[in-house]
Motif scaffolding. Structure first.
Motif, PDB file in Angstrom:
ATOM      1  N   ALA A 416     -34.395  -5.033  10.105  1.00  0.00           N
ATOM      2  CA  ALA A 416     -33.204  -4.174  10.146  1.00  0.00           C
ATOM      3  C   ALA A 416     -32.722  -3.864   8.731  1.00  0.00           C
ATOM      4  N   ASP A 417     -32.254  -2.629   8.506  1.00  0.00           N
ATOM      5  CA  ASP A 417     -31.737  -2.241   7.196  1.00  0.00           C
ATOM      6  C   ASP A 417     -30.375  -1.570   7.295  1.00  0.00           C
ATOM      7  N   VAL A 418     -29.751  -1.631   8.483  1.00  0.00           N
ATOM      8  CA  VAL A 418     -28.398  -1.121   8.647  1.00  0.00           C
ATOM      9  C   VAL A 418     -27.718  -1.924   9.756  1.00  0.00           C
ATOM     10  N   ILE A 419     -26.417  -2.178   9.592  1.00  0.00           N
ATOM     11  CA  ILE A 419     -25.655  -2.921  10.583  1.00  0.00           C
ATOM     12  C   ILE A 419     -24.433  -2.088  10.967  1.00  0.00           C
ATOM     13  N   PHE A 420     -24.281  -1.862  12.266  1.00  0.00           N
ATOM     14  CA  PHE A 420     -23.104  -1.156  12.768  1.00  0.00           C
ATOM     15  C   PHE A 420     -22.044  -2.180  13.150  1.00  0.00           C
ATOM     16  N   LYS A 421     -20.812  -1.922  12.738  1.00  0.00           N
ATOM     17  CA  LYS A 421     -19.695  -2.797  13.094  1.00  0.00           C
ATOM     18  C   LYS A 421     -18.840  -2.056  14.110  1.00  0.00           C
ATOM     19  N   ILE A 422     -18.707  -2.650  15.309  1.00  0.00           N
ATOM     20  CA  ILE A 422     -18.015  -1.983  16.399  1.00  0.00           C
ATOM     21  C   ILE A 422     -17.282  -3.010  17.250  1.00  0.00           C
ATOM     22  N   GLN A 423     -15.992  -2.810  17.419  1.00  0.00           N
ATOM     23  CA  GLN A 423     -15.130  -3.701  18.198  1.00  0.00           C
ATOM     24  C   GLN A 423     -15.274  -5.153  17.777  1.00  0.00           C
ATOM     25  N   GLY A 424     -15.346  -5.364  16.463  1.00  0.00           N
ATOM     26  CA  GLY A 424     -15.422  -6.723  15.930  1.00  0.00           C
ATOM     27  C   GLY A 424     -16.789  -7.361  15.997  1.00  0.00           C
ATOM     28  N   PRO A 428     -27.425  -4.751  14.633  1.00  0.00           N
ATOM     29  CA  PRO A 428     -28.438  -4.369  13.643  1.00  0.00           C
ATOM     30  C   PRO A 428     -29.290  -3.207  14.157  1.00  0.00           C
ATOM     31  N   ALA A 429     -29.794  -2.402  13.214  1.00  0.00           N
ATOM     32  CA  ALA A 429     -30.640  -1.263  13.583  1.00  0.00           C
ATOM     33  C   ALA A 429     -31.563  -0.917  12.421  1.00  0.00           C
ATOM     34  N   HIS A 430     -32.378   0.118  12.623  1.00  0.00           N
ATOM     35  CA  HIS A 430     -33.382   0.516  11.636  1.00  0.00           C
ATOM     36  C   HIS A 430     -33.196   1.994  11.318  1.00  0.00           C
ATOM     37  N   ARG A 431     -32.974   2.271  10.056  1.00  0.00           N
ATOM     38  CA  ARG A 431     -32.689   3.636   9.637  1.00  0.00           C
ATOM     39  C   ARG A 431     -33.806   4.610  10.036  1.00  0.00           C
ATOM     40  N   ALA A 432     -35.042   4.168   9.954  1.00  0.00           N
ATOM     41  CA  ALA A 432     -36.170   5.055  10.255  1.00  0.00           C
ATOM     42  C   ALA A 432     -36.076   5.588  11.682  1.00  0.00           C
ATOM     43  N   VAL A 433     -35.773   4.705  12.652  1.00  0.00           N
ATOM     44  CA  VAL A 433     -35.661   5.125  14.044  1.00  0.00           C
ATOM     45  C   VAL A 433     -34.457   6.037  14.234  1.00  0.00           C
ATOM     46  N   LEU A 434     -33.326   5.669  13.614  1.00  0.00           N
ATOM     47  CA  LEU A 434     -32.107   6.464  13.777  1.00  0.00           C
ATOM     48  C   LEU A 434     -32.273   7.858  13.186  1.00  0.00           C
ATOM     49  N   VAL A 435     -32.869   7.937  12.006  1.00  0.00           N
ATOM     50  CA  VAL A 435     -33.059   9.229  11.339  1.00  0.00           C
ATOM     51  C   VAL A 435     -34.031  10.111  12.126  1.00  0.00           C
ATOM     52  N   ALA A 436     -35.072   9.496  12.689  1.00  0.00           N
ATOM     53  CA  ALA A 436     -36.070  10.268  13.445  1.00  0.00           C
ATOM     54  C   ALA A 436     -35.499  10.820  14.740  1.00  0.00           C
TER      55      ALA A 436
END
Length: 607
Positions: A416-424, A428-436
């Motif tokens: 993972a190279d990005v972390i989303f913070k939501i409702q405390g 974790p996620a991966h920029r490559a998948v999100l960007v694609a």
């Protein structure tokens, strides 16, 4: 009431000397005890050229019997219009022939029977085939297998076969005496006459009832509701998204080099690791102890070398976002020259294995080297402990690869190279998948936005569960909402990030669930359809909002009794009233009909 009989054919053979012998029909009319008031006349289409002899009589006391007898087949064919008209109005058809006139029978079978079948046109008119006369070459033959008189006489089997072709009743009348005329032929003919009279009587009764029913005051007819707009699903572009990710080189975190460092091919660890255990081993996701297949370990060590100092795949959450790509040296120069084609094949599940073979053959122009490279590709895609064949590498195996294997990296810190913070909470996620998979996130992570240089990205406006469902769709290209409300929340999230296909999937889910809901459940549910309509309009879901308006109008009697109905705008209310079902006109007609029934002091069997 009347019975119409049409008779065709000549019962006398061509060499008969008894030209005054009475015909079959005339003999029956003269001898039957049921027949009275016989009258005959001759109709002709040309002077001196008789076509049909018409007999009129009374049968069963007061039933009018009309018989048209055509003894000459040539006239039947020449006056085709008259023949068709008579056959069309016939209740019974009689076909006669002499058993001693084989030539006439053959002509009847070959030429005239097809014309009769055409004129009948699948009508269920009973047909009687009468074979008349005693065969002249001996004792009359009734055996279907007899061939003694086949050359000069018409055999029983030939007559039976003709009857089968027409679906007719077959009779053999050896002579026109009282037994054959009254008991045999007359019995069959009278049976069909009775059947015809019963059918006509039944049809007459039905017609009379229908006329009587038309004169009664009928309840109003309820028309079907208007057809609702149909929503069409959008085709998946999952493979195209990953293919474009490779071609655009966005968020690449792996760089493959030859040993001379002359060229470079960039890729993404999360995609490569989702495809192959060899890449998991290469980038530290798995250790050699986790892979029982030694051939994969040996291939990784002999084919690739990761430069020392490369970042760990289990990067801490606070790591900088823009780490330089890991440098991987490809030790095999031939394989390295084919690496762009191999990566293209891996990233694009729609590409066929045969195309990869063809591309490598064109590039190398050496069958032995081509085979070596393809064997290494098979090893890279190999499942540990299984023998990899060409069939496993076919397109239909790769095509469904990412939406199952990328799920391994969904909501996990591995690579993972990005972390989303939501409702405390953190996701974790991966920029490559999100960007694609998402154009909004592609702009967010590659543009001049704060998120482009941040590891921790806050998310507002959606719940954690909804956002996780949204990410799961990006990783797997599928979603399965648990309820209509969850589907609406996911639709709002999809609209926020402009993922149109997910939005359409949620729309179809909501529509399907509402369509399958029985009226009783729809009346008692706490789910607010008007609230769904408002949200659909606010979030630009035009197809769903239009469908929901039609849904409310179609179920007007249910929704008009609910408090939420008053929340509709003036424009929405006017639309619903215009398209409501049942309509005001129908309800008024129904009230008038009920008043009429009550005033007549009778009970309606319909209502």
């Amino acid at each position: 009431m009347s019975v119409n009989i049409v008779a065709f054919g000549n019962e006398r053979d061509g060499f008969s000397e008894d030209s005054q012998q009475p015909s079959l029909i005339w003999s029956y009319l003269g001898r039957s005890a049921l027949i009275s008031q016989i009258d005959s006349s001759l109709s002709a289409s040309h002077v001196g050229n008789p076509v049909f002899t018409e007999y009129q009589a009374c049968v069963f006391g007061n039933v009018r019997l009309v018989v048209h007898d055509c003894p000459i087949w040539d006239i039947f064919a020449s006056d085709w219009y008259t023949s068709c008209r008579l056959i069309g109005g016939a209740d019974i058809i009689v076909i006669k022939y002499s058993v001693n006139d084989k030539t006439s029978f053959q002509e009847l079978k070959d030429s005239y029977v097809p014309m009769v079948k055409k004129a009948l046109n699948h009508c269920s008119v009973p047909v009687i085939i009468s074979a008349i006369g005693a065969r002249k070459n001996g004792v009359p033959c009734t055996c279907p297998l007899c061939t003694s008189d086949r050359r000069s006489c018409v055999t029983t089997s030939e007559g039976v076969q003709l009857a089968k072709e027409l679906g007719a009743t077959y009779l053999e009348l050896h002579t026109l005496n009282d037994f054959y005329i009254q008991k045999y032929f007359g019995g069959v003919l009278e049976y069909f006459m009775i059947q015809s009279l019963n059918q006509k009587s039944s049809e007459k009764m039905k017609k009379r009832k229908k006329i009587q029913k038309c004169h009664r005051v009928q309840p109003p007819q309820l028309e079907q509701p208007e057809k609702m707009p149909i929503l069409k699903g959008e085709a998946s572009h999952y493979n195209t998204d990953l293919h474009n990710l490779l071609c655009g080189c966005q968020c690449a975190d792996v760089a493959f080099y030859p040993e001379d460092l002359s060229t470079v091919a960039e890729a993404h660890k999360v995609i490569l690791c989702s495809v192959s255990p060899l890449f998991m081993l290469l980038f530290g996701v798995k250790s050699p102890a986790d892979i029982p297949d030694t051939s994969i370990v040996q291939m990784a060590q002999s084919l690739f070398a990761v430069e020392a100092g490369a970042a760990s795949p289990l990067a801490p959450y606070g790591a900088p976002p823009c780490i330089l790509p890991i440098r991987v040296v490809v030790k095999d120069s031939v394989f390295c020259s084919c690496l762009p084609d191999i990566l293209l094949f891996i990233y694009s599940g729609a590409f066929q294995w045969e195309r990869l073979e063809e591309d490598i053959k064109k590039k190398l122009k050496d069958p032995e080297k081509t085979e070596q490279v393809l064997e290494k590709v098979k090893c890279i895609l190999k499942t540990p402990g299984k023998q990899n064949s060409v069939k496993v590498c076919r397109s239909h195996q790769i095509k469904q690869l990412y939406n199952t294997s990328l799920k391994l990296f969904f909501n996990t810190p591995v690579l993972a190279d990005v972390i989303f913070k939501i409702q405390g909470a953190t996701v974790p996620a991966h920029r490559a998948v999100l960007v694609a998979r998402c154009e909004v996130m592609a702009a967010m992570f590659n543009g001049n936005y704060l998120e482009a240089n941040s590891v921790l990205v806050p998310v507002y406006g959606v719940s954690k569960d909804t956002f996780l469902s949204f990410l799961e769709y990006l990783y797997t290209d599928s979603c399965c909402p648990a309820s209509i409300l969850q589907a609406m929340s996911l639709l709002i999230c999809a609209e926020m990030y402009q993922v149109m296909r997910l939005q359409h999937i949620c729309e179809l889910y909501i529509i399907t669930q509402l369509q399958s809901m029985p009226s009783r459940e729809l009346a008692s549910t706490s789910l607010s359809i008007v609230s769904l309509l408002k949200k659909a309009k606010f979030h630009n879901s035009d197809c769903l909002s239009t469908w929901l308006l039609h849904f409310i109008a179609t179920n007007y009697l249910i929704f008009s009794q609910k408090p939420e109905f008053q929340e509709l705008s003036v424009e929405e209310r006017n639309f619903v009233e215009m398209h409501r079902w049942p309509s005001n006109l129908y309800l008024k007609q129904l009230a008038d009909y009920r008043n009429y029934i009550h005033s007549q002091k009778c009970h309606c069997t319909v209502m």
